[in-house]
Enzyme design. Structure first.
Site, PDB file in Angstrom:
ATOM      1  N   SER A  70       0.790  -1.232   0.000  1.00 36.03           N
ATOM      2  CA  SER A  70       0.000   0.000   0.000  1.00 36.03           C
ATOM      3  C   SER A  70       0.817   1.273   0.000  1.00 36.03           C
ATOM      4  O   SER A  70       0.261   2.357  -0.174  1.00 36.03           O
ATOM      5  CB  SER A  70      -0.956   0.008   1.195  1.00 36.03           C
ATOM      6  OG  SER A  70      -2.097  -0.757   0.907  1.00 36.03           O
TER       7      SER A  70
ATOM      8  N   TYR B 262     -10.912   2.193   5.334  1.00 36.87           N
ATOM      9  CA  TYR B 262      -9.861   1.872   4.371  1.00 36.87           C
ATOM     10  C   TYR B 262     -10.390   0.893   3.329  1.00 36.87           C
ATOM     11  O   TYR B 262     -10.977  -0.129   3.665  1.00 36.87           O
ATOM     12  CB  TYR B 262      -8.674   1.253   5.102  1.00 36.87           C
ATOM     13  CG  TYR B 262      -7.408   1.241   4.308  1.00 36.87           C
ATOM     14  CD1 TYR B 262      -6.511   2.305   4.388  1.00 36.87           C
ATOM     15  CD2 TYR B 262      -7.101   0.180   3.473  1.00 36.87           C
ATOM     16  CE1 TYR B 262      -5.335   2.285   3.660  1.00 36.87           C
ATOM     17  CE2 TYR B 262      -5.931   0.163   2.743  1.00 36.87           C
ATOM     18  CZ  TYR B 262      -5.054   1.217   2.841  1.00 36.87           C
ATOM     19  OH  TYR B 262      -3.888   1.204   2.110  1.00 36.87           O
ATOM     20  N   SER B 263     -10.177   1.215   2.053  1.00 32.42           N
ATOM     21  CA  SER B 263     -10.645   0.348   0.972  1.00 32.42           C
ATOM     22  C   SER B 263      -9.683   0.423  -0.200  1.00 32.42           C
ATOM     23  O   SER B 263      -9.481   1.498  -0.791  1.00 32.42           O
ATOM     24  CB  SER B 263     -12.046   0.749   0.517  1.00 32.42           C
ATOM     25  OG  SER B 263     -12.432  -0.015  -0.614  1.00 32.42           O
ATOM     26  N   ASN B 264      -9.104  -0.709  -0.564  1.00 27.84           N
ATOM     27  CA  ASN B 264      -8.227  -0.753  -1.726  1.00 27.84           C
ATOM     28  C   ASN B 264      -8.946  -0.404  -3.017  1.00 27.84           C
ATOM     29  O   ASN B 264      -8.324   0.074  -3.974  1.00 27.84           O
ATOM     30  CB  ASN B 264      -7.606  -2.147  -1.837  1.00 27.84           C
ATOM     31  CG  ASN B 264      -6.626  -2.429  -0.725  1.00 27.84           C
ATOM     32  OD1 ASN B 264      -5.604  -1.764  -0.601  1.00 27.84           O
ATOM     33  ND2 ASN B 264      -6.927  -3.409   0.112  1.00 27.84           N
TER      34      ASN B 264
ATOM     35  N   GLY C  24       2.808  -0.750   4.102  1.00 24.17           N
ATOM     36  CA  GLY C  24       2.128  -1.669   3.192  1.00 24.17           C
ATOM     37  C   GLY C  24       2.430  -3.114   3.518  1.00 24.17           C
ATOM     38  O   GLY C  24       3.553  -3.449   3.879  1.00 24.17           O
TER      39      GLY C  24
END
Length: 401
Positions: free
Chosen positions: A96, A202-204, A344
């Site tokens: 991330s 949080y969202s990819n 990340g």
């Protein structure tokens, strides 16, 4: 990449492997000669790296920089059971941390007038974000970058990304190519988590969409824009957007991931990074990632207005003293002020970093080894990592972290 729905302190779906015993590297003996450099007491940086290993990380590599100073520390093993230490500046999947590169390119495009933070994303992605309460007509670019869109996380769906959920799934899917559109479509089978702009999660998926918007705005892939706007100008020759290439260059530690229910780790070093796309597909080395963050915080990549936007943070729920800006996180320092970072995690690699507000002091910690069955051990590793970063950035003498 944060392959989890929980906040970004732990970005995969679990914590790091708890080993059976602490290993103290470089300890002195009572008989050591006081002026012999090989017998000097270990630095605080080394002691803190050893503490992370003792807490449960298989291997730990630390890279620290300040004006006229570079320090490294290593502890543990590059591969469990070998006794071989991690490389000093080895390649690793940055996960991330990719988001900060992508956010930087986005804000450069904002400065050029090609994108606007507070306008809906619908014109760029017509009809793509629809269904289950998700609506691109009511979601802005800023909300994607700051995780306030309410869009669900595609990595919460085992059926969409089976390689992240079991050893068998990993082996069967490690070379698989993913298109961001298919991952977004999977996410939108879930309901929106909240009305855009009213909360934080949080969202990819947010960054998959940002990557697609960069391509619509420039006519080139987000990876090409990152290369031409950041990697090449800064001379980050060891940082890449690898596309379908699943292999890391050497040297590197072995990524070791223990999936839920397993009693031993799986070697997950080989992975097609398209499963992460703009949310976490890049790899690099500690020195390169350090150089990127110091350049960013010192104003070399963004103008003052854009950097200020990046640093306008939303509080991270249940994590006092921490906030999330536009692809950049902040954490309070024990000595006052705050540091900036974006770590990340992805299948066997875990990293955290910290850079002072002026960009003059930075530290990065890379760990190899994730155990989904030991959350308590992972919490201990996280706490030891935060302690190392705080000690390094608060040390009275910047040349002696």
């Amino acid at each position: 990449m944060n392959l989890a729905t929980r906040p970004p302190r732990s970005r995969l779906r679990a914590a790091c492997l708890l080993t059976a015993a602490a290993v103290l590297v470089g300890a002195t003996t009572a008989a050591a000669a006081p002026n012999d450099p090989s017998h000097r007491p270990p630095s605080r940086l080394q002691r803190d790296a050893d503490a992370i290993h003792a807490a449960g990380a298989i291997g730990v590599t630390v890279h620290y920089s300040a004006p006229a100073t570079i320090r490294t520390a290593r502890s543990g093993e590059a591969e469990l059971g070998t006794g071989r230490p991690p490389p000093r500046n080895g390649y690793y999947r940055i996960g991330s941390t990719t988001k900060t590169f992508v956010a930087t390119v986005t804000l450069q495009l904002v400065a050029e007038g090609r994108l606007r933070l507070d306008e809906p994303i619908e014109p760029w992605l017509p009809g793509l974000v629809r269904g289950n309460g998700n609506d691109g007509r009511r979601i802005t670019l800023r909300q994607l970058l700051q995780h306030t869109s309410g869009i669900p996380n595609y990595t919460a769906l085992p059926a969409a990304v089976p390689g992240l959920y079991s050893a068998r799934g990993y082996r069967e899917n490690r070379f698989r190519h993913y298109r961001p559109e298919e991952l977004v479509a999977a996410a939108l089978t879930l309901p929106s988590r909240f009305e855009p702009g009213t909360s934080w999660a949080y969202s990819n998926t947010n960054y998959l969409l940002v990557g697609m918007i960069i391509e619509r705005a420039t006519g080139r892939s987000w990876g090409t824009e990152v290369h031409d706007r950041i990697l090449r100008p800064l001379g980050l020759h060891d940082t890449r957007v690898p596309g379908d290439d699943p292999y890391l260059p050497r040297p590197h530690a072995q990524a070791q991931h223990t999936f839920t229910g397993d009693d031993r780790p799986t070697d997950t070093t080989v992975l097609n990074h398209t499963v992460a796309d703009a949310a976490g597909a890049m790899y690099g080395t500690p020195s390169d990632i350090d150089r990127f963050f110091t350049a960013l915080l010192s104003g070399r990549l963004l103008g003052p207005a854009e950097l200020a936007e990046m640093q306008r943070v939303h509080p991270i729920p249940d994590e006092p003293g921490r906030g999330y800006g536009l692809g950049l996180e902040s954490t309070e320092l024990s000595c006052g002020g705050r540091y900036w970072q974006h770590g990340g995690d992805v299948l066997g690699f875990s990293s955290e970093n910290g850079v002072t507000a002026d960009g003059r002091r930075a530290v990065l910690v890379v760990k190899n080894g994730v155990d989904e069955n030991d959350e308590a051990g992972g919490a201990r590793v996280d706490a030891a990592t935060r302690t190392l970063i705080d000690h390094a950035l608060c040390a009275p003498d910047s040349s002696r972290p």
